[in-house]
Enzyme design. Structure first.
Site, mmCIF file in Angstrom:
data_model
loop_
_atom_site.group_PDB
_atom_site.id
_atom_site.type_symbol
_atom_site.label_atom_id
_atom_site.label_comp_id
_atom_site.label_asym_id
_atom_site.label_seq_id
_atom_site.Cartn_x
_atom_site.Cartn_y
_atom_site.Cartn_z
ATOM 1 N N GLY A 269 0.781 -1.236 0.000
ATOM 2 C CA GLY A 269 0.000 0.000 0.000
ATOM 3 C C GLY A 269 0.811 1.284 0.000
ATOM 4 O O GLY A 269 0.401 2.280 -0.585
ATOM 5 N N ASP B 107 0.856 3.525 4.400
ATOM 6 C CA ASP B 107 -0.258 4.206 3.738
ATOM 7 C C ASP B 107 -1.284 4.731 4.741
ATOM 8 O O ASP B 107 -1.690 5.881 4.689
ATOM 9 C CB ASP B 107 -0.939 3.269 2.720
ATOM 10 C CG ASP B 107 -1.226 1.871 3.272
ATOM 11 O OD1 ASP B 107 -1.081 1.661 4.494
ATOM 12 O OD2 ASP B 107 -1.603 0.994 2.475
ATOM 13 N N LYS C 136 -6.848 6.865 10.527
ATOM 14 C CA LYS C 136 -8.234 6.682 10.998
ATOM 15 C C LYS C 136 -8.181 6.595 12.521
ATOM 16 O O LYS C 136 -8.197 5.498 13.088
ATOM 17 C CB LYS C 136 -8.795 5.363 10.462
ATOM 18 C CG LYS C 136 -9.133 5.345 9.009
ATOM 19 C CD LYS C 136 -9.936 4.072 8.747
ATOM 20 C CE LYS C 136 -9.802 3.597 7.334
ATOM 21 N NZ LYS C 136 -10.391 2.271 7.133
ATOM 22 N N PHE D 10 -13.855 3.048 4.438
ATOM 23 C CA PHE D 10 -12.878 2.254 3.703
ATOM 24 C C PHE D 10 -12.431 3.019 2.463
ATOM 25 O O PHE D 10 -13.235 3.320 1.588
ATOM 26 C CB PHE D 10 -13.448 0.888 3.316
ATOM 27 C CG PHE D 10 -12.364 -0.053 2.914
ATOM 28 C CD1 PHE D 10 -11.628 -0.733 3.875
ATOM 29 C CD2 PHE D 10 -12.039 -0.226 1.571
ATOM 30 C CE1 PHE D 10 -10.584 -1.578 3.512
ATOM 31 C CE2 PHE D 10 -10.997 -1.079 1.201
ATOM 32 C CZ PHE D 10 -10.281 -1.748 2.172
ATOM 33 N N VAL D 11 -11.152 3.357 2.416
ATOM 34 C CA VAL D 11 -10.636 4.186 1.326
ATOM 35 C C VAL D 11 -9.739 3.372 0.391
ATOM 36 O O VAL D 11 -9.139 2.373 0.796
ATOM 37 C CB VAL D 11 -9.868 5.411 1.859
ATOM 38 C CG1 VAL D 11 -10.808 6.378 2.536
ATOM 39 C CG2 VAL D 11 -8.741 5.000 2.806
ATOM 40 N N ASP E 187 -5.789 -0.576 -1.594
ATOM 41 C CA ASP E 187 -6.582 -1.491 -2.417
ATOM 42 C C ASP E 187 -7.842 -1.970 -1.713
ATOM 43 O O ASP E 187 -7.977 -1.894 -0.495
ATOM 44 C CB ASP E 187 -5.750 -2.731 -2.758
ATOM 45 C CG ASP E 187 -5.580 -3.643 -1.544
ATOM 46 O OD1 ASP E 187 -5.143 -3.143 -0.493
ATOM 47 O OD2 ASP E 187 -5.893 -4.847 -1.640
ATOM 48 N N ARG F 263 -5.655 0.107 -6.671
ATOM 49 C CA ARG F 263 -4.418 0.728 -6.183
ATOM 50 C C ARG F 263 -3.968 1.851 -7.104
ATOM 51 O O ARG F 263 -3.330 2.796 -6.675
ATOM 52 C CB ARG F 263 -3.278 -0.308 -6.100
ATOM 53 C CG ARG F 263 -3.439 -1.331 -4.989
ATOM 54 C CD ARG F 263 -2.116 -2.071 -4.800
ATOM 55 N NE ARG F 263 -2.260 -3.302 -4.052
ATOM 56 C CZ ARG F 263 -2.248 -3.382 -2.707
ATOM 57 N NH1 ARG F 263 -2.123 -2.293 -1.993
ATOM 58 N NH2 ARG F 263 -2.377 -4.534 -2.108
#
Ligand code: IMP
Ligand code: MG
Length: 196
Positions: free
Chosen positions: A54, A119, A150, A171-172, A178, A184
């Protein structure tokens, strides 16, 4: 990529998304992080360690920004070294408190100034496990740089010294993040709101 007019929603790779952080906002965030890191480490040769997969896109942009410098504030280009590691995920598993390295770090980090580049900071389990492991290899210093945080999701007390932005518990995806290995390469950060 298809944008439904007036909705702000985008269809890409079988998903419906809403934009959360634009490419330009990401660029500004990365530049601010590079300014901060340069301010703290400008006389040292740091090692950026990216957590695959990520953090890949973020680390590349961050090292490039450090190498470019920031003429607006007189920040000169700063050399860095990079390496990557990959660890097993805790998702849908009971935490054992042990982070398993799938792809180990090959660079010797004893007496090095190391910044772990991740990430997103969620429960904090991955990073706190990694910090424990890497601290055992006696780096001169060890800090964390995350793009997104978060904070409401935290289960393990951990703070990143360098943080791009706090985001809500959604959820990003995109910019390296991903959903089941998809999205991605979305060039900005979005929230998944459905499937097509
Ligand atoms: P933690 O150990 O719970 O902090 O998990 C961090 C890892 O979970 C990150 O490195 C991501 O791989 C993944 N993750 C957490 N939240 C998201 C998200 O919103 N989108 C994509 N991946 C996420
Ligand atoms: Mg990850």
């Amino acid at each position: 990529m298809k944008e439904a007019p007036g909705t702000g929603q985008v269809e890409f790779d079988g998903y419906v998304l809403e934009k959360l952080v634009s490419e330009n906002e990401i660029r500004v965030m990365v530049q601010c992080l590079a300014d901060e890191i340069h301010g703290d480490y400008h006389d040292r040769q740091i090692l950026l360690v990216g957590i695959l997969k990520g953090a890949n896109v973020f680390l590349v942009d961050l090292m490039r920004d450090l190498g470019r410098g920031n003429p607006e504030i007189g920040r000169p280009p700063m050399p860095v070294e990079i390496d990557f590691m990959q660890v097993s995920s805790y998702k849908n598993e009971k935490s054992t408190g042990v982070v398993q390295e799938i792809l180990g770090l090959r660079t010797e980090i004893s007496d090095r100034d190391v910044i772990l580049v991740e990430d997103i900071l969620d429960t904090g389990k991955t990073l706190s496990g990694l910090l424990q492991q890497l601290a055992g290899r006696h780096p001169a210093s060890l800090e964390v740089c995350v793009l997104l945080d978060k904070q409401d999701r935290r289960e393990v007390p951990i703070d990143a010294k360098y943080c791009g932005m706090a985001i809500p518990d959604k959820f990003v995806v995109g910019y390296g993040l991903d959903v089941n290995e998809h999205l991605r390469n979305l060039p900005y950060i979005g929230v998944v709101i459905g499937r097509i």
